[in-house]
Design a protein around this motif. Structure first.
Motif, PDB file in Angstrom:
ATOM      1  N   CYS A 230       0.747  -8.363   8.109  1.00 39.73           N
ATOM      2  CA  CYS A 230       1.027  -7.236   7.158  1.00 39.73           C
ATOM      3  C   CYS A 230      -0.111  -6.359   7.036  1.00 39.73           C
ATOM      4  O   CYS A 230      -1.054  -6.109   7.397  1.00 39.73           O
ATOM      5  N   ASN A 231       0.038  -5.312   5.998  1.00 35.79           N
ATOM      6  CA  ASN A 231      -0.396  -3.731   6.119  1.00 35.79           C
ATOM      7  C   ASN A 231      -0.409  -3.514   5.028  1.00 35.79           C
ATOM      8  O   ASN A 231       0.496  -3.147   4.170  1.00 35.79           O
ATOM      9  N   LEU A 232      -1.645  -3.064   4.605  1.00 38.26           N
ATOM     10  CA  LEU A 232      -1.823  -2.785   3.394  1.00 38.26           C
ATOM     11  C   LEU A 232      -2.436  -1.233   3.070  1.00 38.26           C
ATOM     12  O   LEU A 232      -3.280  -0.384   4.216  1.00 38.26           O
ATOM     13  N   GLN A 233      -1.983   0.183   2.628  1.00 33.74           N
ATOM     14  CA  GLN A 233      -2.809   1.339   2.552  1.00 33.74           C
ATOM     15  C   GLN A 233      -2.678   1.533   1.226  1.00 33.74           C
ATOM     16  O   GLN A 233      -2.657   1.215   0.162  1.00 33.74           O
ATOM     17  N   GLY A 234      -4.356   2.258   0.403  1.00 34.03           N
ATOM     18  CA  GLY A 234      -4.502   2.605  -0.673  1.00 34.03           C
ATOM     19  C   GLY A 234      -5.806   3.141  -0.719  1.00 34.03           C
ATOM     20  O   GLY A 234      -6.447   3.987  -0.218  1.00 34.03           O
ATOM     21  N   TYR A 235      -6.329   2.732  -1.287  1.00 35.68           N
ATOM     22  CA  TYR A 235      -7.763   3.497  -1.662  1.00 35.68           C
ATOM     23  C   TYR A 235      -9.138   2.791  -2.502  1.00 35.68           C
ATOM     24  O   TYR A 235      -8.579   1.778  -3.143  1.00 35.68           O
ATOM     25  N   ASP A 236      -9.461   3.001  -0.960  1.00 32.33           N
ATOM     26  CA  ASP A 236     -10.887   2.024  -1.887  1.00 32.33           C
ATOM     27  C   ASP A 236     -12.229   2.381  -3.276  1.00 32.33           C
ATOM     28  O   ASP A 236     -11.686   3.223  -4.549  1.00 32.33           O
ATOM     29  N   THR A 237     -13.254   1.522  -3.353  1.00 29.80           N
ATOM     30  CA  THR A 237     -13.848   1.975  -4.909  1.00 29.80           C
ATOM     31  C   THR A 237     -14.443   3.673  -4.699  1.00 29.80           C
ATOM     32  O   THR A 237     -15.080   3.664  -6.011  1.00 29.80           O
ATOM     33  N   GLY A 238     -14.982   3.944  -3.655  1.00 25.95           N
ATOM     34  CA  GLY A 238     -15.115   5.063  -3.066  1.00 25.95           C
ATOM     35  C   GLY A 238     -13.679   6.591  -2.962  1.00 25.95           C
ATOM     36  O   GLY A 238     -14.223   6.714  -2.992  1.00 25.95           O
ATOM     37  N   TYR A 239     -13.168   6.230  -3.559  1.00 24.68           N
ATOM     38  CA  TYR A 239     -11.872   6.912  -3.524  1.00 24.68           C
ATOM     39  C   TYR A 239     -11.202   7.408  -2.088  1.00 24.68           C
ATOM     40  O   TYR A 239     -11.426   8.161  -1.728  1.00 24.68           O
ATOM     41  N   SER A 240     -11.575   6.528  -0.841  1.00 30.61           N
ATOM     42  CA  SER A 240     -11.599   7.000  -0.015  1.00 30.61           C
ATOM     43  C   SER A 240     -10.673   6.589   0.330  1.00 30.61           C
ATOM     44  O   SER A 240      -9.810   5.217   0.005  1.00 30.61           O
ATOM     45  N   ARG A 241      -8.790   7.078   1.272  1.00 31.19           N
ATOM     46  CA  ARG A 241      -7.991   6.469   1.794  1.00 31.19           C
ATOM     47  C   ARG A 241      -8.172   4.871   2.849  1.00 31.19           C
ATOM     48  O   ARG A 241      -8.805   5.362   3.215  1.00 31.19           O
ATOM     49  N   PHE A 242      -7.581   4.168   2.449  1.00 31.08           N
ATOM     50  CA  PHE A 242      -7.802   3.219   3.431  1.00 31.08           C
ATOM     51  C   PHE A 242      -6.276   2.684   4.405  1.00 31.08           C
ATOM     52  O   PHE A 242      -5.571   3.209   3.868  1.00 31.08           O
ATOM     53  N   GLU A 243      -6.240   2.233   5.352  1.00 35.32           N
ATOM     54  CA  GLU A 243      -5.426   1.899   5.578  1.00 35.32           C
ATOM     55  C   GLU A 243      -5.963   0.637   6.779  1.00 35.32           C
ATOM     56  O   GLU A 243      -6.611   0.562   7.757  1.00 35.32           O
ATOM     57  N   SER A 244      -5.051  -0.630   6.468  1.00 35.38           N
ATOM     58  CA  SER A 244      -5.588  -2.081   7.078  1.00 35.38           C
ATOM     59  C   SER A 244      -4.404  -2.797   7.403  1.00 35.38           C
ATOM     60  O   SER A 244      -3.546  -3.128   6.480  1.00 35.38           O
ATOM     61  N   TRP A 245      -4.499  -3.678   8.449  1.00 32.17           N
ATOM     62  CA  TRP A 245      -3.746  -4.606   9.413  1.00 32.17           C
ATOM     63  C   TRP A 245      -4.332  -6.476   9.255  1.00 32.17           C
ATOM     64  O   TRP A 245      -5.986  -6.168   9.164  1.00 32.17           O
ATOM     65  N   GLY A 246      -3.568  -6.924   9.111  1.00 31.83           N
ATOM     66  CA  GLY A 246      -3.891  -8.694   8.806  1.00 31.83           C
ATOM     67  C   GLY A 246      -3.853  -8.427  10.792  1.00 31.83           C
ATOM     68  O   GLY A 246      -3.666  -8.018  11.400  1.00 31.83           O
ATOM     69  N   GLN A 247      -3.952  -9.718  11.160  1.00 38.66           N
ATOM     70  CA  GLN A 247      -4.705 -10.221  12.607  1.00 38.66           C
ATOM     71  C   GLN A 247      -2.814 -10.929  12.833  1.00 38.66           C
ATOM     72  O   GLN A 247      -3.391 -10.740  13.881  1.00 38.66           O
ATOM     73  N   GLY A 248      -2.522 -11.114  12.318  1.00 40.73           N
ATOM     74  CA  GLY A 248      -1.205 -11.937  12.424  1.00 40.73           C
ATOM     75  C   GLY A 248      -0.618 -12.752  12.549  1.00 40.73           C
ATOM     76  O   GLY A 248      -1.899 -13.469  12.279  1.00 40.73           O
ATOM     77  N   THR A 249       0.796 -13.325  12.428  1.00 40.06           N
ATOM     78  CA  THR A 249       0.963 -14.391  11.572  1.00 40.06           C
ATOM     79  C   THR A 249       2.404 -14.859  12.862  1.00 40.06           C
ATOM     80  O   THR A 249       3.004 -13.754  12.957  1.00 40.06           O
ATOM     81  N   LEU A 250       2.315 -15.917  13.724  1.00 44.24           N
ATOM     82  CA  LEU A 250       3.300 -15.801  14.376  1.00 44.24           C
ATOM     83  C   LEU A 250       4.154 -16.851  13.670  1.00 44.24           C
ATOM     84  O   LEU A 250       3.955 -17.942  13.325  1.00 44.24           O
ATOM     85  N   VAL A 251       6.125 -16.163  13.709  1.00 44.18           N
ATOM     86  CA  VAL A 251       7.563 -16.995  13.804  1.00 44.18           C
ATOM     87  C   VAL A 251       7.847 -16.930  14.915  1.00 44.18           C
ATOM     88  O   VAL A 251       8.085 -16.011  15.543  1.00 44.18           O
ATOM     89  N   THR A 252       7.965 -18.355  14.645  1.00 47.59           N
ATOM     90  CA  THR A 252       9.224 -18.489  16.202  1.00 47.59           C
ATOM     91  C   THR A 252      10.123 -19.166  15.290  1.00 47.59           C
ATOM     92  O   THR A 252      10.539 -20.389  14.573  1.00 47.59           O
ATOM     93  N   VAL A 253      11.484 -18.551  15.829  1.00 45.03           N
ATOM     94  CA  VAL A 253      13.109 -19.097  14.994  1.00 45.03           C
ATOM     95  C   VAL A 253      12.814 -19.961  16.944  1.00 45.03           C
ATOM     96  O   VAL A 253      13.469 -19.144  17.321  1.00 45.03           O
ATOM     97  N   SER A 254      13.701 -20.700  16.327  1.00 43.90           N
ATOM     98  CA  SER A 254      14.607 -21.663  18.263  1.00 43.90           C
ATOM     99  C   SER A 254      14.237 -23.852  17.797  1.00 43.90           C
ATOM    100  O   SER A 254      13.936 -23.647  16.536  1.00 43.90           O
ATOM    101  N   SER A 255      15.636 -23.964  17.762  1.00 42.30           N
ATOM    102  CA  SER A 255      16.129 -24.726  18.085  1.00 42.30           C
ATOM    103  C   SER A 255      15.567 -25.750  19.059  1.00 42.30           C
ATOM    104  O   SER A 255      15.687 -27.229  18.817  1.00 42.30           O
TER     105      SER A 255
END
Length: 120
Positions: free
Chosen positions: A95-120
């Motif tokens: 997940c990636n988020l881009q915006g402004y914090d409460t100090g009106y500074s830009r931020f870009e934050s990433w999540g830790q990741g979640t694994l998706v496996t598609v397999s039979s």
């Protein structure tokens, strides 16, 4: 500080569905763009889909018609509904988020990741 937590990954058979969720918390004023990226083994991270604060969406061609991104601005959450999954969708999804914090500074934050496996 902005914290990002993903959930919803797992193992699914080809043709199946999964729904990823991402929740943001912290000193957030606004989140302009919310998105999902993925990285498969041996490949570069790629944008899967993103959604603007106004609801405009963008998808990589390989998932158009199968994946749907949505957001809940009040809850500061973004979702990725993945249908008709294929083995080539196997990856760690971030997940990636881009915006402004409460100090009106830009931020870009990433999540830790979640694994998706598609397999039979």
């Amino acid at each position: 500080q902005v914290r990002v937590v993903e959930s919803g990954g797992g193992l699914v058979q080809p043709g199946g569905s999964l729904r990823l969720s991402c929740a943001a918390s912290g000193t957030i004023f606004s989140i302009n763009t919310m998105g999902w990226y993925r990285q498969a083994p041996g490949k570069e991270r790629e944008l899967v889909a993103n959604i603007s604060i106004g609801g405009i969406t963008k998808y990589v061609d390989s998932v158009k018609g199968r994946f749907t991104i949505s957001r809940d601005n009040a809850k500061k959450m973004v979702f990725l509904q993945m249908n008709s999954l294929k083995p080539e969708d196997t990856a760690v999804y971030y997940c990636n988020l881009q915006g402004y914090d409460t100090g009106y500074s830009r931020f870009e934050s990433w999540g830790q990741g979640t694994l998706v496996t598609v397999s039979s």
